[in-house]
Design a protein around this motif. Structure first.
Motif, PDB file in Angstrom:
ATOM      1  N   ASN A 204       0.812  -1.222   0.000  1.00 36.04           N
ATOM      2  CA  ASN A 204       0.000   0.000   0.000  1.00 36.04           C
ATOM      3  C   ASN A 204       0.840   1.265   0.000  1.00 36.04           C
ATOM      4  O   ASN A 204       0.572   2.206   0.723  1.00 36.04           O
ATOM      5  CB  ASN A 204      -0.938  -0.010   1.211  1.00 36.04           C
ATOM      6  N   ARG A 205       1.882   1.249  -0.828  1.00 36.08           N
ATOM      7  CA  ARG A 205       2.731   2.437  -0.838  1.00 36.08           C
ATOM      8  C   ARG A 205       2.456   3.322  -2.045  1.00 36.08           C
ATOM      9  O   ARG A 205       2.159   2.841  -3.127  1.00 36.08           O
ATOM     10  CB  ARG A 205       4.201   2.008  -0.804  1.00 36.08           C
ATOM     11  N   MET A 206       2.559   4.605  -1.798  1.00 39.01           N
ATOM     12  CA  MET A 206       2.454   5.569  -2.898  1.00 39.01           C
ATOM     13  C   MET A 206       3.857   5.776  -3.447  1.00 39.01           C
ATOM     14  O   MET A 206       4.784   6.046  -2.685  1.00 39.01           O
ATOM     15  CB  MET A 206       1.894   6.886  -2.388  1.00 39.01           C
ATOM     16  N   LEU A 207       4.018   5.633  -4.763  1.00 38.38           N
ATOM     17  CA  LEU A 207       5.364   5.568  -5.306  1.00 38.38           C
ATOM     18  C   LEU A 207       5.829   6.849  -5.972  1.00 38.38           C
ATOM     19  O   LEU A 207       7.002   7.194  -5.905  1.00 38.38           O
ATOM     20  CB  LEU A 207       5.458   4.395  -6.287  1.00 38.38           C
ATOM     21  N   SER A 208       4.913   7.548  -6.643  1.00 38.80           N
ATOM     22  CA  SER A 208       5.341   8.827  -7.240  1.00 38.80           C
ATOM     23  C   SER A 208       4.113   9.651  -7.590  1.00 38.80           C
ATOM     24  O   SER A 208       3.017   9.122  -7.738  1.00 38.80           O
ATOM     25  CB  SER A 208       6.174   8.589  -8.510  1.00 38.80           C
ATOM     26  N   PHE A 209       4.330  10.938  -7.710  1.00 36.79           N
ATOM     27  CA  PHE A 209       3.254  11.827  -8.128  1.00 36.79           C
ATOM     28  C   PHE A 209       3.825  12.930  -8.993  1.00 36.79           C
ATOM     29  O   PHE A 209       4.849  13.521  -8.661  1.00 36.79           O
ATOM     30  CB  PHE A 209       2.552  12.445  -6.915  1.00 36.79           C
TER      31      PHE A 209
ATOM     32  N   VAL B 181      -3.318   0.533  -1.634  1.00 36.16           N
ATOM     33  CA  VAL B 181      -3.619   1.885  -1.149  1.00 36.16           C
ATOM     34  C   VAL B 181      -5.135   2.101  -1.199  1.00 36.16           C
ATOM     35  O   VAL B 181      -5.799   1.709  -2.152  1.00 36.16           O
ATOM     36  CB  VAL B 181      -2.904   2.923  -2.053  1.00 36.16           C
TER      37      VAL B 181
ATOM     38  N   ASP C 217      -6.797   7.010   1.590  1.00 38.58           N
ATOM     39  CA  ASP C 217      -5.397   7.454   1.744  1.00 38.58           C
ATOM     40  C   ASP C 217      -5.056   8.502   0.691  1.00 38.58           C
ATOM     41  O   ASP C 217      -4.336   9.465   0.957  1.00 38.58           O
ATOM     42  CB  ASP C 217      -4.430   6.278   1.563  1.00 38.58           C
TER      43      ASP C 217
ATOM     44  N   ALA D 197      -3.965  12.348   1.440  1.00 36.07           N
ATOM     45  CA  ALA D 197      -2.664  12.889   1.050  1.00 36.07           C
ATOM     46  C   ALA D 197      -2.801  14.027   0.047  1.00 36.07           C
ATOM     47  O   ALA D 197      -2.017  14.975   0.086  1.00 36.07           O
ATOM     48  CB  ALA D 197      -1.798  11.766   0.460  1.00 36.07           C
TER      49      ALA D 197
END
Lengths: 444, 248
Positions: free
Chosen positions: A64-69, A82, A86, A90
């Motif tokens: 459940n990780r956010m990797l890039s935006f 995710v 969430d 964020a």
């Protein structure tokens, strides 16, 4: 590591003993992908047995990780576990919201893609999958393929709405929506009957959001009476002075929790009728236009954690179908008449106009979708069988994310695409690798 | 310490479930975070996750708790220097192996006592020089009394607890605060597959929350779930002639 557990969907019906594993990373997941008869499970918000494994269930919530935006394109890359909640937590403070959201924010990204969920803006913007740029899909051999509209496009298209039966969604790139505020301008149209409700929807094609609460116990001249609610993201300068200083923050709401299973009889035709009458009157009296925060607007039920317990220990089932635009009034009238006649009050009854959608296996098509909740018991299950038949007769089809009990025959009769889906699965040797209680029941 | 939220937090042993949970908790309160671990580059997904969710700066730092020779350089190269240093480093090892093999026992002792004590001691010196800082050592209830089932690990944790206690005592008047944390059972990768009683078992996020609050309140020593204070008080007070015959 696998352990045995009783699993069900959000409706808590049916319940099944199941082997469950909660891998911590892609490597561990790869070791489980070839087990046979597995299904990936997100946050367990599909109502029935969509995410209850045929042989084993893979709980994806640890991935459940956010990797890039990328703030220029608004594209977020995140792992499948995710939650939409969430993402909102964020990114809303930074001026971004989801392009499409279902009625709960507690679904996982992977689940939203697998069910190709829709929201109140489907008539304008399409379903969740429209905003997925690409996704990484793990096959039974543990190998990961990036699929998109450009690369492996067929597999990509089958995966949107494919209920996790084409592979394990590992991560995805999702385009977000820039917003100026955390507030929605809501306008309520009182529709005295079904015709008026449909007219209200057809007259509101330009509205970003539209949805109706429908009094499913009203009959006769009032059949289908509804409160049609339209919504627009409020611009910063449309906010009252008190909110304008921090347009992207909204007041923190207290979460309530349903502390115990309600007795089976708590929700009956009398309590639901009383509630509906009250709600209707409140809707008629209230101001036509109000400003409400995003959480209340999109996720009214999320404020009551564990609301599925109000249906008691035996759980509940949801009926959701879509009927074609042509003849929608007659189809809906038939469904509502049958529901009102049975007197099985549905606490939650929602009507929504869907737009046209080209997709291989997703639920939405142009027309009207009706969703009804019922406590799970023999009487309501018999009613659902009758509603199935009416849907079939009117050329409608069913939403797998809500289904817990459709017979295979009915599903296949309603959706000729199912045969192609099955053929695709066999040809790619996915049918033995990925299976859920639902896919076994529906012979997918 | 003023403007506490801008103080960088260094998490030693950041790969662990508890370490990541701590990083998330402090980042949620707008602290910049440094994740230190062996093969730190592998934590890049966690780095981006914490940074994206909480909108803070998150950096990775290569750190090996057994490499004591490199510790001074490790501390010196951190810029800006951390105002809060939290060590979650530890490894239970296998008691039977530790009994049979000197190497195995040495590794457990060095990982749970020597390494964490030395690095926290070193940071404490740097902080004392500036007159401010917080040191947090995650020790263990296993260090409260040696038991047959895990006394090699337990003795190392006992040493670590004693070290932290002494450090706190010495720096009490020098602006440096030292917090000792005894989590009890925690639902982590380390305990996966063990049959742990639910009432005694904390989630990593619960440990992180307890540490976050304890730092804010300048607590000296905490058990994450209060019931552990009671359990360990009982265990510590069983007379040795009886204790030696028990199987705990």
């Amino acid at each position: 590591m696998m352990h045995r557990q009783v699993l069900s969907g959000w409706g808590r019906y049916p319940q099944k003993h199941c082997m469950v594993s909660a891998p911590r990373d892609a490597q561990e997941l790869a070791g489980l992908a070839g087990h046979g008869g597995v299904i990936a499970r997100g946050n367990g918000r599909a109502y029935g047995d969509s995410a209850v494994g045929g042989a084993a269930t893979l709980d994806m919530r640890r991935l459940n990780r956010m990797l890039s935006f990328d703030p220029d394109s608004g594209v977020l890359v995140a792992e499948a576990g995710v939650l939409l909640a969430d993402i909102i937590d964020a990114f809303l403070p930074r001026g971004w919201f989801l392009q499409v959201t279902p009625g709960t924010k507690f679904v996982s990204l992977g689940g939203a893609i697998a069910s190709d969920v829709h929201g109140k803006n489907h008539h304008r913007d399409g379903a969740f999958g429209s905003f997925v740029e690409w996704l990484d899909l793990m096959g039974p051999d543990g190998a990961v393929k990036r699929v998109s509209r450009r690369d492996n496009s067929q597999l990509f298209e089958w995966t949107l709405g494919g209920m996790g039966l084409t592979g394990i969604i590992l991560r995805a790139a999702l385009r977000l929506r820039p917003v100026q505020s955390a507030w929605i301008r809501q306008r309520t149209i009182v529709a005295e009957n079904l015709r008026a409700a449909i007219d209200a929807f057809e007259g509101a094609q330009e509205a970003t959001y539209s949805v109706a609460w429908i009094d499913c116990l009203a009959s006769g001249a009032a059949l289908g009476r509804s409160l049609v609610m339209l919504g627009e993201h409020a611009e910063a300068d449309e906010l009252p002075a008190a909110y304008r200083a921090a347009p992207l923050s909204s007041p923190l709401k207290r979460k309530r929790r349903v502390p115990f299973d309600a007795p089976a009889k708590a929700l009956n035709r009398h309590t639901v009728r009383a509630f509906n009458a009250l709600y209707w009157r409140k809707g008629c009296r209230g101001p036509a236009e109000t400003l409400i925060d995003w959480d209340t607007y999109f996720y009214p039920l999320d404020a009551i954690l564990g609301w599925n317990r109000i249906y008691g220990r035996r759980g509940f089932v949801q009926f959701q179908c879509v009927v074609p635009l042509d003849g929608a009034e007659r189809s809906l009238a038939a469904l509502l008449t049958e529901t009102a006649r049975a007197g099985q009050g549905s606490f939650l009854a929602v009507l929504k106009r869907l737009g046209a959608q080209e997709s291989r296996f997703s639920f939405p098509m142009e027309g009207y979708t009706l969703a009804l909740d019922f406590p799970a018991n023999p009487t309501t299950l018999a009613l659902l069988d009758r509603l199935d038949r009416i849907t079939l007769e009117h050329g409608g089809r069913f939403y797998l994310a809500k289904d817990a009990r459709l017979p295979a025959r009915t599903f296949h009769a309603a959706d000729p695409r199912a045969a192609e889906f099955v053929a695709m699965r066999q040809e790619a040797s996915l049918d033995r690798a990925f299976a859920s209680g639902q896919s076994n029941r529906l012979l997918l | 310490m003023t403007s506490e939220t801008s103080v960088p937090v260094l998490v030693l042993g950041a790969r662990s479930d508890i370490g990541l949970a701590i990083a998330h908790r402090f980042a949620a309160a707008e602290h910049p975070v440094i994740l230190a671990a062996r093969r730190a580059a592998e934590l890049d997904a966690d780095r981006s996750d914490i940074a994206l969710r909480h909108g803070v700066e998150v950096t990775l730092a290569e750190f090996d708790v057994l490499d004591t020779a490199a510790m001074a350089d490790f501390a010196a190269q951190l810029s800006p220097p951390p105002g809060i240093v939290i060590s979650v480093v530890g490894a239970m090892g296998d008691q039977a192996e530790s009994e049979a093999s000197l190497d195995a026992a040495t590794l457990v002792m060095r990982t749970n006592y020597e390494g964490p004590a030395l690095i926290l001691g070193h940071f404490a010196e740097l902080m004392a020089g500036k007159g401010s800082g917080v040191i947090v050592g995650v020790s263990s209830v296993a260090g409260d009394r040696g038991r047959a089932s895990n006394y090699v690990y337990g003795s190392a944790k006992a040493g670590f607890t004693a070290f932290l206690s002494g450090l706190r005592n010495r720096l009490a008047g020098k602006g440096v605060h030292v917090l000792t944390v005894k989590p009890g059972f925690v639902d982590t990768r380390m305990t996966e597959g063990m049959d742990l009683p639910q009432r005694l078992t904390a989630a990593p996020a619960e440990v992180a929350e307890a540490i976050f609050r304890a730092v804010a309140r300048r607590r000296n020593e905490i058990y994450v779930r209060r019931i552990w204070a009671l359990i360990m008080a009982v265990i510590r007070n069983i007379p040795e002639p009886i204790f030696k015959k028990t199987q705990l």
